[in-house]
Design a protein around this motif. Structure first.
Motif, PDB file in Angstrom:
ATOM      1  N   TYR A  95      -0.369   8.245  -4.429  1.00 54.20           N
ATOM      2  CA  TYR A  95       0.134   6.929  -4.359  1.00 54.20           C
ATOM      3  C   TYR A  95      -1.206   6.108  -4.090  1.00 54.20           C
ATOM      4  CZ  TYR A  95       1.469   2.090  -3.228  1.00 54.20           C
ATOM      5  OH  TYR A  95       1.941   0.674  -3.278  1.00 54.20           O
ATOM      6  N   ASP A 116      10.788  -2.773   2.200  1.00 57.74           N
ATOM      7  CA  ASP A 116       9.405  -2.768   1.234  1.00 57.74           C
ATOM      8  C   ASP A 116      10.174  -2.672  -0.189  1.00 57.74           C
ATOM      9  OD1 ASP A 116       6.948  -1.838   0.389  1.00 57.74           O
ATOM     10  OD2 ASP A 116       8.032  -0.111  -0.351  1.00 57.74           O
ATOM     11  N   PHE A 124       6.822   1.079  -2.546  1.00 58.14           N
ATOM     12  CA  PHE A 124       5.644   2.090  -2.063  1.00 58.14           C
ATOM     13  C   PHE A 124       6.723   3.298  -1.437  1.00 58.14           C
ATOM     14  CE2 PHE A 124       2.758   4.209   0.376  1.00 58.14           C
ATOM     15  CZ  PHE A 124       2.520   3.934   1.447  1.00 58.14           C
ATOM     16  N   TYR A 142       5.401   4.638 -11.135  1.00 58.74           N
ATOM     17  CA  TYR A 142       5.112   3.505 -10.404  1.00 58.74           C
ATOM     18  C   TYR A 142       6.347   2.863 -10.202  1.00 58.74           C
ATOM     19  CZ  TYR A 142       2.332  -0.086  -8.104  1.00 58.74           C
ATOM     20  OH  TYR A 142       1.863  -1.063  -7.209  1.00 58.74           O
ATOM     21  N   TYR A 157      -3.300   2.056  -3.843  1.00 63.44           N
ATOM     22  CA  TYR A 157      -3.491   0.668  -3.952  1.00 63.44           C
ATOM     23  C   TYR A 157      -4.753   0.573  -3.489  1.00 63.44           C
ATOM     24  CZ  TYR A 157      -1.568  -3.920  -5.193  1.00 63.44           C
ATOM     25  OH  TYR A 157      -1.501  -5.026  -5.976  1.00 63.44           O
ATOM     26  N   ASN A 205      -1.166   0.773  -9.899  1.00 61.89           N
ATOM     27  CA  ASN A 205      -0.590  -0.276 -10.957  1.00 61.89           C
ATOM     28  C   ASN A 205      -1.815  -0.347 -11.827  1.00 61.89           C
ATOM     29  OD1 ASN A 205      -0.014  -2.546 -12.434  1.00 61.89           O
ATOM     30  ND2 ASN A 205       0.931  -3.552 -10.836  1.00 61.89           N
TER      31      ASN A 205
HETATM   32  P1  P6P Z   1       2.016  -4.616  -7.525  1.00 63.81           P
HETATM   33  C1  P6P Z   1       5.950  -4.061  -2.617  1.00 63.81           C
HETATM   34  O1  P6P Z   1       5.763  -5.569  -2.497  1.00 63.81           O
HETATM   35  C2  P6P Z   1       4.597  -3.554  -2.331  1.00 63.81           C
HETATM   36  O2  P6P Z   1       4.019  -3.767  -1.135  1.00 63.81           O
HETATM   37  C3  P6P Z   1       4.616  -1.903  -2.382  1.00 63.81           C
HETATM   38  O3  P6P Z   1       5.856  -1.344  -2.056  1.00 63.81           O
HETATM   39  C4  P6P Z   1       4.539  -1.647  -4.078  1.00 63.81           C
HETATM   40  O4  P6P Z   1       3.974  -0.287  -4.138  1.00 63.81           O
HETATM   41  C5  P6P Z   1       3.490  -2.562  -4.123  1.00 63.81           C
HETATM   42  O5  P6P Z   1       3.728  -3.810  -3.429  1.00 63.81           O
HETATM   43  C6  P6P Z   1       3.594  -3.460  -5.557  1.00 63.81           C
HETATM   44  O6  P6P Z   1       2.693  -4.189  -5.930  1.00 63.81           O
HETATM   45  O7  P6P Z   1       0.961  -5.464  -7.081  1.00 63.81           O
HETATM   46  O8  P6P Z   1       1.771  -3.396  -8.199  1.00 63.81           O
HETATM   47  O9  P6P Z   1       3.292  -5.492  -7.980  1.00 63.81           O
END
Ligand code: P6P
Length: 356
Positions: free
Chosen positions: A276, A132, A262, A258, A278, A225
């Motif tokens: 956290y 990841d 993950f 950030y 998303y 993000n």
């Molecule tokens: P972005 C890594 O690809 C992931 O799945 C997570 O580990 C991480 O938090 C996220 O995507 C990052 O995504 O869109 O912020 O670059």
């Protein structure tokens, strides 16, 4: 109170005073009283793969394992060489160990039935994100491995098909992650709490360093993000405004962290308290994190540690998966923060909690 003699007391930090992952797993076999040791061996197989993956990551700049393979995976994401290595090592370890009937990987389009060897009393399916946050490997930032374990119904044949294993995360029997950070940690649960083990590279063993982890209810850190803020709903923006409010009494304000991995953000929040997120965005209308091998295992862990995991509207572990790679919005961490996010996203102004 009796005092152990000096001969019995191990000096701190020596091997006598710590427990290895294998010793811990064997001591906890009461989780599966009918176990033939198959579950213990399955966790051992995952930990062996973790050590091999760690070995490659720690030498990424030296071995020819950084950069991209030139291929894209089923997620239409450019594959890193270390993605491929991690995926291969987990499949090898689980196939060689013989305790696993079926694997599902972020790097593979479909599940892969593994022909079991010998007589099985338990049949396991393992879903994993082998590496990841792998885009971090080229810039020497943290990455992780995530895994989720289900038992298959007794009557399923060894060529189990996917639909047998697509069950809600509440039916997992184990879940965990490996955080390849400043140290390498193996953190897992079998439904009896969360325990963390740190790799001692000198002896090649994961040693118990974080027993019975519980996530603090502190508004310490948040991870999202915010480049996507124009995509966020007004409710989410209102929640973020609340989240960043300075406490008038203490002057405390939450910190933003950030990492782009993950596992790393989750692990830090598990130790410090935090959240956290998303959410759904224009690029990821159903969220970015995958349910079967990212959200579900971490949701199992965080609930075992006293926290919560939600889509913003529903408990993650209650979701019924439709496919191996389906995505979900994700709000995961300290309970008061997840509950506050849900209250804002659901328009329940009356339930907005006081600042934790
Ligand atoms: P972005 C890594 O690809 C992931 O799945 C997570 O580990 C991480 O938090 C996220 O995507 C990052 O995504 O869109 O912020 O670059």
């Amino acid at each position: 109170m009796s005092h152990a003699s000096s001969a019995d007391q191990a000096s701190p930090g020596t091997l006598e005073s710590v427990m290895t992952l294998e010793q811990f797993i064997l001591d906890r076999r009461e989780r599966f009283p009918q176990s033939t040791g198959a579950f213990s061996r399955l966790l051992r197989d995952v930990s062996v793969a973790a050590k091999i993956i760690n070995h490659n990551i720690r030498r990424a700049g030296i071995l020819d394992v950084v950069g991209e393979t030139g291929t894209v995976n089923v997620q239409d994401e450019r594959q890193k060489k270390l993605d491929e290595i991690a995926d291969r090592e987990l499949e090898r370890a689980l196939r060689r160990g013989g305790e696993c009937c079926l694997i599902g990987s972020e790097e593979q389009p479909d599940t892969i039935p593994l022909s079991p060897q010998g007589n099985f009393q338990e049949r396991f399916a393992v879903f994993f994100d082998p590496l990841d946050g792998s885009s971090n490997t080229d810039v020497n930032a943290s990455v992780g491995t995530i895994f989720s374990v289900y038992t298959l119904p007794e009557d399923v044949d060894e060529k189990a098909s996917l639909d047998v294993t697509l069950r809600p995360g509440s039916e997992q029997v184990a879940a965990g992650y490996v955080a390849y950070g400043s140290s390498t940690m193996f953190v897992f649960t079998t439904g009896n709490g969360v325990n963390g083990f740190t790799l001692d590279p000198g002896i090649g063993e994961f040693l118990l360093t974080h027993p019975n982890l519980q996530i603090p209810e502190a508004r310490a850190m948040y991870s999202i993000n915010e480049a996507d803020i124009e995509d966020f709903s007004p409710e989410l923006r209102s929640f973020l405004k609340w989240l960043k409010t300075k406490d008038p009494e203490t002057g405390h304000r939450i910190r933003a962290r950030y990492i782009g991995s993950f596992v790393s953000d989750f692990h830090r929040n598990l130790l410090t308290g935090g959240l956290y997120m998303y959410p759904a965005t224009v690029d990821h209308p159903k969220g970015k994190l995958r349910l079967m091998y990212e959200a579900n295992p971490m949701a199992f862990l965080v609930e075992q540690a006293g926290g919560q995991a939600s889509t913003g509207h529903q408990r993650i572990l209650d979701l019924h998966p439709d496919n191996l790679h389906q995505r979900t919005p994700l709000f995961i961490g300290s309970s008061p923060l997840v509950e506050a996010a849900e209250a804002y996203l659901q328009g329940r102004e009356e339930d907005i909690p006081d600042l934790p």
